[in-house]
Design a protein around this motif. Structure first.
Motif, PDB file in Angstrom:
ATOM      1  N   SER A   1      38.635  16.728  -9.602  1.00 21.57           N
ATOM      2  CA  SER A   1      39.065  17.889 -10.385  1.00 21.57           C
ATOM      3  C   SER A   1      40.522  18.225 -10.094  1.00 21.57           C
ATOM      4  O   SER A   1      41.274  18.620 -10.998  1.00 21.57           O
ATOM      5  N   ALA A   2      40.940  18.045  -8.848  1.00 21.77           N
ATOM      6  CA  ALA A   2      42.339  18.313  -8.492  1.00 21.77           C
ATOM      7  C   ALA A   2      43.270  17.340  -9.218  1.00 21.77           C
ATOM      8  O   ALA A   2      44.304  17.726  -9.773  1.00 21.77           O
ATOM      9  N   PHE A   3      42.890  16.067  -9.231  1.00 22.45           N
ATOM     10  CA  PHE A   3      43.728  15.076  -9.924  1.00 22.45           C
ATOM     11  C   PHE A   3      43.682  15.252 -11.442  1.00 22.45           C
ATOM     12  O   PHE A   3      44.656  14.935 -12.135  1.00 22.45           O
ATOM     13  N   TYR A   4      42.578  15.753 -11.941  1.00 25.35           N
ATOM     14  CA  TYR A   4      42.468  16.065 -13.372  1.00 25.35           C
ATOM     15  C   TYR A   4      43.536  17.104 -13.724  1.00 25.35           C
ATOM     16  O   TYR A   4      44.286  16.961 -14.704  1.00 25.35           O
ATOM     17  N   ALA A   5      43.669  18.114 -12.870  1.00 26.86           N
ATOM     18  CA  ALA A   5      44.704  19.137 -13.091  1.00 26.86           C
ATOM     19  C   ALA A   5      46.099  18.512 -12.993  1.00 26.86           C
ATOM     20  O   ALA A   5      46.965  18.746 -13.836  1.00 26.86           O
ATOM     21  N   TYR A   6      46.287  17.690 -11.977  1.00 24.97           N
ATOM     22  CA  TYR A   6      47.609  17.086 -11.719  1.00 24.97           C
ATOM     23  C   TYR A   6      48.037  16.204 -12.894  1.00 24.97           C
ATOM     24  O   TYR A   6      49.149  16.324 -13.419  1.00 24.97           O
ATOM     25  N   SER A   7      47.123  15.321 -13.330  1.00 22.36           N
ATOM     26  CA  SER A   7      47.477  14.416 -14.431  1.00 22.36           C
ATOM     27  C   SER A   7      47.702  15.174 -15.735  1.00 22.36           C
ATOM     28  O   SER A   7      48.564  14.801 -16.538  1.00 22.36           O
ATOM     29  N   THR A   8      46.913  16.233 -15.950  1.00 17.92           N
ATOM     30  CA  THR A   8      47.105  17.017 -17.175  1.00 17.92           C
ATOM     31  C   THR A   8      48.481  17.682 -17.143  1.00 17.92           C
ATOM     32  O   THR A   8      49.201  17.715 -18.147  1.00 17.92           O
TER      33      THR A   8
ATOM     34  N   LEU B   1      45.701  19.041  -1.222  1.00 21.40           N
ATOM     35  CA  LEU B   1      45.653  18.940  -2.688  1.00 21.40           C
ATOM     36  C   LEU B   1      45.804  20.318  -3.329  1.00 21.40           C
ATOM     37  O   LEU B   1      46.503  20.478  -4.335  1.00 21.40           O
ATOM     38  N   ALA B   2      45.136  21.312  -2.744  1.00 24.46           N
ATOM     39  CA  ALA B   2      45.224  22.661  -3.309  1.00 24.46           C
ATOM     40  C   ALA B   2      46.671  23.152  -3.286  1.00 24.46           C
ATOM     41  O   ALA B   2      47.151  23.765  -4.243  1.00 24.46           O
ATOM     42  N   LEU B   3      47.381  22.842  -2.211  1.00 23.68           N
ATOM     43  CA  LEU B   3      48.787  23.279  -2.107  1.00 23.68           C
ATOM     44  C   LEU B   3      49.697  22.457  -3.010  1.00 23.68           C
ATOM     45  O   LEU B   3      50.461  23.000  -3.797  1.00 23.68           O
ATOM     46  N   TYR B   4      49.584  21.149  -2.921  1.00 24.94           N
ATOM     47  CA  TYR B   4      50.547  20.282  -3.607  1.00 24.94           C
ATOM     48  C   TYR B   4      50.371  20.329  -5.119  1.00 24.94           C
ATOM     49  O   TYR B   4      51.329  20.225  -5.874  1.00 24.94           O
ATOM     50  N   PHE B   5      49.122  20.484  -5.568  1.00 24.85           N
ATOM     51  CA  PHE B   5      48.870  20.533  -7.017  1.00 24.85           C
ATOM     52  C   PHE B   5      48.809  21.983  -7.536  1.00 24.85           C
ATOM     53  O   PHE B   5      48.353  22.219  -8.650  1.00 24.85           O
ATOM     54  N   ASN B   6      49.231  22.943  -6.705  1.00 25.20           N
ATOM     55  CA  ASN B   6      49.245  24.363  -7.116  1.00 25.20           C
ATOM     56  C   ASN B   6      47.880  24.853  -7.589  1.00 25.20           C
ATOM     57  O   ASN B   6      47.742  25.410  -8.669  1.00 25.20           O
ATOM     58  N   LEU B   7      46.880  24.650  -6.769  1.00 26.75           N
ATOM     59  CA  LEU B   7      45.522  25.027  -7.173  1.00 26.75           C
ATOM     60  C   LEU B   7      44.964  26.157  -6.311  1.00 26.75           C
ATOM     61  O   LEU B   7      43.773  26.428  -6.345  1.00 26.75           O
ATOM     62  N   THR B   8      45.834  26.774  -5.536  1.00 24.09           N
ATOM     63  CA  THR B   8      45.362  27.891  -4.724  1.00 24.09           C
ATOM     64  C   THR B   8      46.189  29.134  -5.045  1.00 24.09           C
ATOM     65  O   THR B   8      47.405  29.033  -5.245  1.00 24.09           O
ATOM     66  N   ASP B   9      45.527  30.286  -5.117  1.00 25.84           N
ATOM     67  CA  ASP B   9      46.237  31.538  -5.392  1.00 25.84           C
ATOM     68  C   ASP B   9      46.970  32.039  -4.170  1.00 25.84           C
ATOM     69  O   ASP B   9      47.936  32.768  -4.259  1.00 25.84           O
TER      70      ASP B   9
END
Ligand code: BGC
Length: 720
Positions: A481-488, A531-539
């Motif tokens: 799911s993290a990479f799904y966000a990153y690739s999108t 991943l949460a930090l690098y892909f900006n997935l954490t508030d």
């Protein structure tokens, strides 16, 4: 171009012996230009009057042969005389070798060559020599050759005429494409550093550097003398020759001498090795008789790093070598065992480093062509390209090579074409993840974590793996799911650069991010935090960064990450207030760490953090390469964080630059430079007591950031 020529094959089956296809060519007028175009279902060497045409090793190269087979065109104007013999020797190569044996979609039955010599005379007339059944075929002295298994050459053998070639209509001409990549060439020539007898009584030569290539032998011998060589990357803890990690790859060279002085090097194979064992050899050989030759794609070096730490410098040098050794026409995982595959995950994590180190635009563009060719109807991509093993899976972080690599090329070289040609495939990859998921706005699949070979490879080789498993404990659904966000996100940025309306994907990305945050509210592994930090997935970046930092500090400044978490680990720390911890990891010397390998004598980057344990024993034999570039991905952090040289998204290709160095007293100093299309960017700092002195040179407009302070500058050299 190949227009009128035919594929031709041997009239008789000669088993493993490599055939030679020959044609006598008479020239009666003055030549203005002569061009020879060749391809083969295998690998070829073309000789005109005893001289080799071109210097491409293992031509026509490695592509996704089902749909793409390169041909090369050589200018042979100066090679032709009045009477000529053109001969083409054919080996199995990748096309018909053991490496592609599973791939039944490749027409592997007959070895065939196709060639066309076009001569333009000074009087304006032209003449073409094409491959057809007027060519003659003979045996060569290459009795056996295979990419994995090596080569057998009998210099004393008589060659045998086999009759005229037969036209082979079973092979398509429609797959032929002009050369796209860099050619593979012989590069460094390395003399051995020592020859010794091991405790087992075996005679071993050490070249001092783990390379991909082969050994050249130059000696005077008797007819029938035999030289048999095995290859290895390391010695075992007793100092014995060890190559069990090559698995089934025999990597064996056998040469039977003719009388007198002779020089031999393999024609149609290569090995990953630092050591050779002389299994059979005349008694009187010495180091002078052997030279190791590195072969790799002919890329221009662009990046240079020198730091105040000899060990970090060695790590950098080892990474350069692992890149060279694994950039043999395609990006491979390793150059030695029965694998040498274009694994997407390895290429995805290493691409950024590779692109700083060398100009890899042509190299990657060609491989991306193969990647697009292998993309399936539903948008998924196989985990290796070419997909010789016919893998049917499509793993997260591996498939994302489809978005990450074109984007990196664009950032570093600034050519929109790299996005234009790949955009559709990038979009289809993102759409595939959307359609393949059990849950909307995530990429999830049923829990198959009990299976060894499941859908995803997970955080491959991470150290938090349960015993007996290759995968770290970070859940597949989290990573996917993290990479799904990153690739999108990459797709959106790429689409905007080339003027596509991306609002639909922007909405998708917002939904993925918010669903991710709602679903994955807590993190329990280093890789999850990364991943949460690098892909900006954490508030709450501050909280997540602190958690990551605490995990590492409480683990004695040691990492537990694998292929997925490691490439971004130092960024996740240094970009969120923990540069010191990033440096502690970089400079860590105990197991596991980058410098642990350096301390254990590595000359390339290892696949496993514990490839050689402190007590000298090895990780298992089945998955233990000493030449795997994936963890070398730390080098892009040295360029873009420690040295701070970064491209600017809106003005990519270094038309403009950001230079934001991150110093640390323990490293002492760094001197990074990068050759770009607009000139060389340099970033250097060193400590004088507690004071940091910076020297930065930019050929273009740049934003220099020192201690959080921004300085907008024009080209020039600046001191802070
Ligand atoms: C390769 C890796 C690759 C992996 C996939 C291994 O055999 O050597 O580097 O990415 O398989 O899990």
């Amino acid at each position: 171009m190949i227009t009128n020529s035919n594929w031709i094959s041997s009239p008789v089956d000669i088993g493993e012996v490599c055939p030679i296809f020959s044609k006598d060519i008479k020239v009666s007028k003055q030549i203005k230009k002569a061009e020879l175009t060749i391809s083969a279902t295998g690998v070829y060497e073309a000789i005109i009057n005893d001289k080799r045409a071109g210097n491409f090793i293992l031509a026509p190269g490695l592509t996704s042969y089902k749909t793409r087979l390169q041909y090369q065109t050589y200018d042979v104007t100066d090679m032709l005389e009045d009477e000529n013999v053109l001969s083409i020797c054919l080996g199995k190569g990748w096309y018909r070798g053991r490496i592609s044996a599973n791939d039944k979609e490749i027409n592997r039955t007959d070895g065939a060559v196709i060639a066309e010599l076009v001569i333009t005379y000074t009087d304006g007339s032209t003449e073409s020599v094409i491959t057809d059944n007027s060519w003659s075929v003979s045996t060569s002295r290459i009795l056996f050759s295979d990419i994995y298994d090596g080569e057998t050459y009998d210099a004393s053998a008589e060659t045998k005429e086999l009759g005229n070639a037969v036209i082979n209509n079973s092979i398509s001409k429609l797959t032929l494409i002009p050369q796209e990549g860099e050619i593979v060439k012989e590069q460094e020539k390395i003399k051995p550093v020592s020859m010794f007898i091991t405790p087992k009584g075996e005679r071993v030569i050490d070249f001092g550097q783990n390379i991909a290539g082969y050994v050249s032998i130059d000696l005077t011998a008797n007819k029938g003398d035999k030289i048999v060589i095995s290859h290895a990357e390391v010695l075992d803890s007793d100092g014995n020759f060890y190559n069990e990690n090559y698995r089934s790859a025999k990597s064996r060279l056998e040469y039977i001498c003719r009388g007198g002085r002779q020089v031999y090097k393999p024609h149609f194979t290569y090995f990953g090795f630092r050591y050779i064992r002389l299994d059979e050899c005349p008694e009187n050989v010495s180091l002078d008789n052997f030279t190791a030759i590195a072969i790799y794609s002919d890329m221009k070096r662009t990046g240079y790093i020198e730091t105040g730490s000899k060990k970090v410098n060695k790590l950098f040098e080892n990474t350069l070598w692992s890149q060279k050794d694994n950039f043999i026409d395609i990006p491979t995982d390793c150059p030695q065992r029965d694998e040498r595959m274009g694994w997407l995950g390895d290429a995805q994590v290493f691409a950024k480093t590779a692109i700083y180190n060398y100009n890899t635009k042509k190299f990657f563009s060609k491989w991306l062509g193969d990647l697009r060719a292998e993309q399936r109807e539903n948008g998924s991509v196989p985990d290796t390209v070419p997909n010789f093993w016919l893998l049917s899976r499509s793993s997260t972080a591996w498939g994302d090579a489809m978005t990450v690599i074109p984007w990196q090329l664009y950032l570093m070289y600034g050519d929109k074409k790299d996005l234009e040609v790949n955009f559709d495939a990038m979009k289809r990859w993102v759409d595939f993840m959307t359609n393949d998921s059990l849950d909307k706005y995530l990429w999830t699949c049923a829990d198959d974590s009990d299976k060894m070979w499941r859908k995803h490879y997970g955080d491959w080789l991470a150290l938090d793996a349960p015993s007996g498993s290759y995968r770290g404990i970070t859940p597949d659904n989290f990573i996917a799911s993290a990479f799904y966000a990153y690739s999108t996100d990459i797709l959106i940025k790429a689409g905007k650069v080339i003027g596509k309306g991306m609002s639909e994907y922007e909405e998708l990305h917002r939904n993925i991010v918010s669903t991710f945050k709602k679903t994955f509210t807590e993190y329990s592994t280093q890789t999850e935090c990364v991943l949460a930090l690098y892909f900006n997935l954490t508030d709450d970046k501050a909280k997540t960064a602190k958690q990551l930092n605490d995990m590492i500090v409480s683990n004695g400044n040691k990492l537990k990450t694998g292929f997925v978490g490691t490439p971004y680990l130092l960024y996740a720390l240094s970009e969120n207030g923990y540069a010191q911890t990033a440096y502690s990891l970089l400079l860590q010397e105990g197991y596991p760490s980058w410098l642990y390998e350096v301390n254990h004598g590595a000359t390339t980057v290892w696949e496993h953090w514990d490839g050689i344990r402190d007590d000298g024993t090895f990780w298992s034999t089945d998955m233990n390469s000493y030449n795997h570039y994936a963890y070398g991905s730390v080098v892009d952090w040295l360029y873009s964080a420690a040295g701070g040289i970064k491209p600017v998204e809106q003005n990519s290709g270094f038309k403009e630059a950001v230079i934001a160095p991150v110093p640390d007293k323990r490293l002492g100093s760094i001197n990074v430079s990068l050759d770009t299309a607009y000139g060389t960017i340099k970033s250097a700092w060193h400590y004088e007591g507690d004071k940091v002195c910076y020297e930065i040179t930019t050929p273009v407009k740049a934003t220099i950031i020192i201690n959080g302070e921004e300085h907008l500058v024009v080209s020039g050299t600046y001191y802070f």
